[in-house]
Design a protein around this motif. Structure first.
Motif, short mmCIF file in Angstrom:
data_model
loop_
_atom_site.label_atom_id
_atom_site.label_comp_id
_atom_site.label_asym_id
_atom_site.label_seq_id
_atom_site.Cartn_x
_atom_site.Cartn_y
_atom_site.Cartn_z
N HIS A 160 33.60 50.73 -33.06
CA HIS A 160 33.70 50.96 -34.51
C HIS A 160 34.26 52.34 -34.82
N THR A 161 33.96 53.33 -33.99
CA THR A 161 34.49 54.67 -34.21
C THR A 161 36.00 54.70 -34.01
N LEU A 162 36.48 54.05 -32.96
CA LEU A 162 37.92 54.00 -32.71
C LEU A 162 38.65 53.22 -33.79
N LEU A 163 38.02 52.16 -34.31
CA LEU A 163 38.64 51.38 -35.38
C LEU A 163 38.75 52.20 -36.66
N LEU A 185 33.41 54.93 -45.78
CA LEU A 185 34.65 55.35 -45.14
C LEU A 185 35.73 54.27 -45.28
N LEU A 186 35.34 53.02 -45.14
CA LEU A 186 36.30 51.92 -45.30
C LEU A 186 36.81 51.85 -46.74
N LYS A 187 35.94 52.16 -47.69
CA LYS A 187 36.35 52.14 -49.10
C LYS A 187 37.35 53.25 -49.41
N HIS A 194 40.83 45.12 -42.67
CA HIS A 194 40.39 43.76 -42.37
C HIS A 194 39.77 43.66 -40.98
N LEU A 195 40.42 44.28 -39.98
CA LEU A 195 39.91 44.22 -38.61
C LEU A 195 38.55 44.92 -38.51
N ASN A 196 38.41 46.06 -39.18
CA ASN A 196 37.13 46.77 -39.18
C ASN A 196 36.02 45.90 -39.74
N GLU A 197 36.32 45.24 -40.85
CA GLU A 197 35.31 44.41 -41.50
C GLU A 197 34.93 43.22 -40.63
N ALA A 204 28.92 43.89 -34.82
CA ALA A 204 27.75 44.64 -35.27
C ALA A 204 26.68 43.71 -35.82
N GLY A 205 27.11 42.67 -36.54
CA GLY A 205 26.15 41.71 -37.07
C GLY A 205 25.38 41.01 -35.97
#
Length: 316
Positions: A160-163, A185-187, A194-197, A204-205
């Motif tokens: 997630h950090t690299l993304l 941060l995504l906002k 999209h890939l992060n989400e 993560a879920g």
């Protein structure tokens, strides 16, 4: 700017406590300081008590000492920065500092999940298979579960950090929080997130839900085993061995669910409420864990009494 690997933002501003009136800022600063000191002192005492008392060298207390260590690190990832912002009157956090904080937050949040699940499994074996407890919960298995948890948590945090690191942040650099959380941060990003989400939703879920399901299954089986005990005193004794862990599980997952899985936590939900919920699982829960485990555990209270007595005598 889309698709760029470089960020035009060199730092972020953590609003945190600054949105509150000056008098409330002073009160919150004092509250953060007291809770942090209590967290560090309480959890270090737990680790010291378990390490010095040979009677507590069992799987349950091995996991508890690891949980205490993680809780100290969890609070240390956010609270010192909050205190520094208030003292120095500088809300800035560098881009690399923000990513570092995000990484360690992910690691320690996942470790809390995994350790609570492992501790639930330990209680399941102890209550449902007491005669095979020593053969099932070997030292090698306990170490393997903890090391495996660290590896998975670190890899997930790195992902997630690299993304986030690959995203571009073009103009707005204000984070309405007291730490660098992935959602705000995504906002702020002007890249395609999209890939992060997707990774948050699936990876993560999964790593959040799987330990929770393990805990639920363990306690369903534990409850069934306890109900089969004929005497009321026997049932109470069996339940009392799990009560502290259940309290910590309820506190941790209760705040996580209220923050991330509550429909009202959408745009209509106030930032102040989100910050309060985040404060619960990053600051309050790590502070309360040592009190919950020590107040409801005779062995733990006895070990802590020995440690405190030794410290008092050494000062005489």
């Amino acid at each position: 700017m889309r698709g760029s690997n470089q960020s035009s933002v060199s730092e972020f501003l953590l609003l945190g406590l600054s949105r509150q009136p000056q008098q409330q800022q002073q009160l919150l600063f004092l509250l953060f300081l007291i809770m942090y000191l209590a967290t560090v002192l309480g959890n270090l005492l737990i680790i010291l008590a378990i390490g010095t008392d040979s009677h507590l060298h069992t799987p349950m207390y091995f996991f508890l000492s690891n949980l205490s260590f993680v809780d100290v690190c969890f609070s240390s990832t956010t609270v010192p920065k909050v205190l520094a912002i208030h003292i120095l009157r500088n809300q800035a956090i560098s881009f690399s500092g923000c990513l570092t904080q995000l990484y360690f937050l992910c690691v320690f949040a996942n470790m809390d999940d995994f350790l609570l699940a492992v501790m639930a499994y330990d209680r399941f074996v102890a209550i449902c298979h007491p005669l095979h407890y020593t053969t099932k919960m070997t030292h090698q298995l306990c170490v393997l579960m903890v090391v495996g948890s660290w590896v998975v948590a670190s890899l997930n945090a790195l992902l997630h950090t690299l993304l986030v690191a690959r995203l571009s942040f073009c103009a707005d650099n204000i984070i309405p929080h007291f730490f660098c959380e992935v959602t705000p941060l995504l906002k702020l990003s002007c890249s395609d997130t999209h890939l992060n989400e997707l990774m948050i939703l699936y990876v993560a879920g999964l790593l959040m839900i799987a330990p929770f399901v393990c805990i639920l299954v363990s306690y369903v089986l534990i409850t069934c085993a306890i109900l089969k005990v004929s005497s009321i005193s026997g049932r109470w004794k069996a339940f009392s061995t799990c009560s502290s862990h259940l309290a910590v599980v309820g506190l941790f997952y209760g705040t996580i669910i209220s923050l991330y899985f509550n429909p009202s936590s959408s745009s209509s939900h106030s930032a102040g409420s989100d910050m309060a919920a985040a404060m619960m699982y990053t600051v309050v829960t790590p502070m309360l864990n040592p009190f919950i485990y020590s107040l409801r555990n005779k062995d733990m209270k006895g070990a802590l009494r020995k440690v405190l007595t030794m410290k008092y005598l050494s000062t005489q």
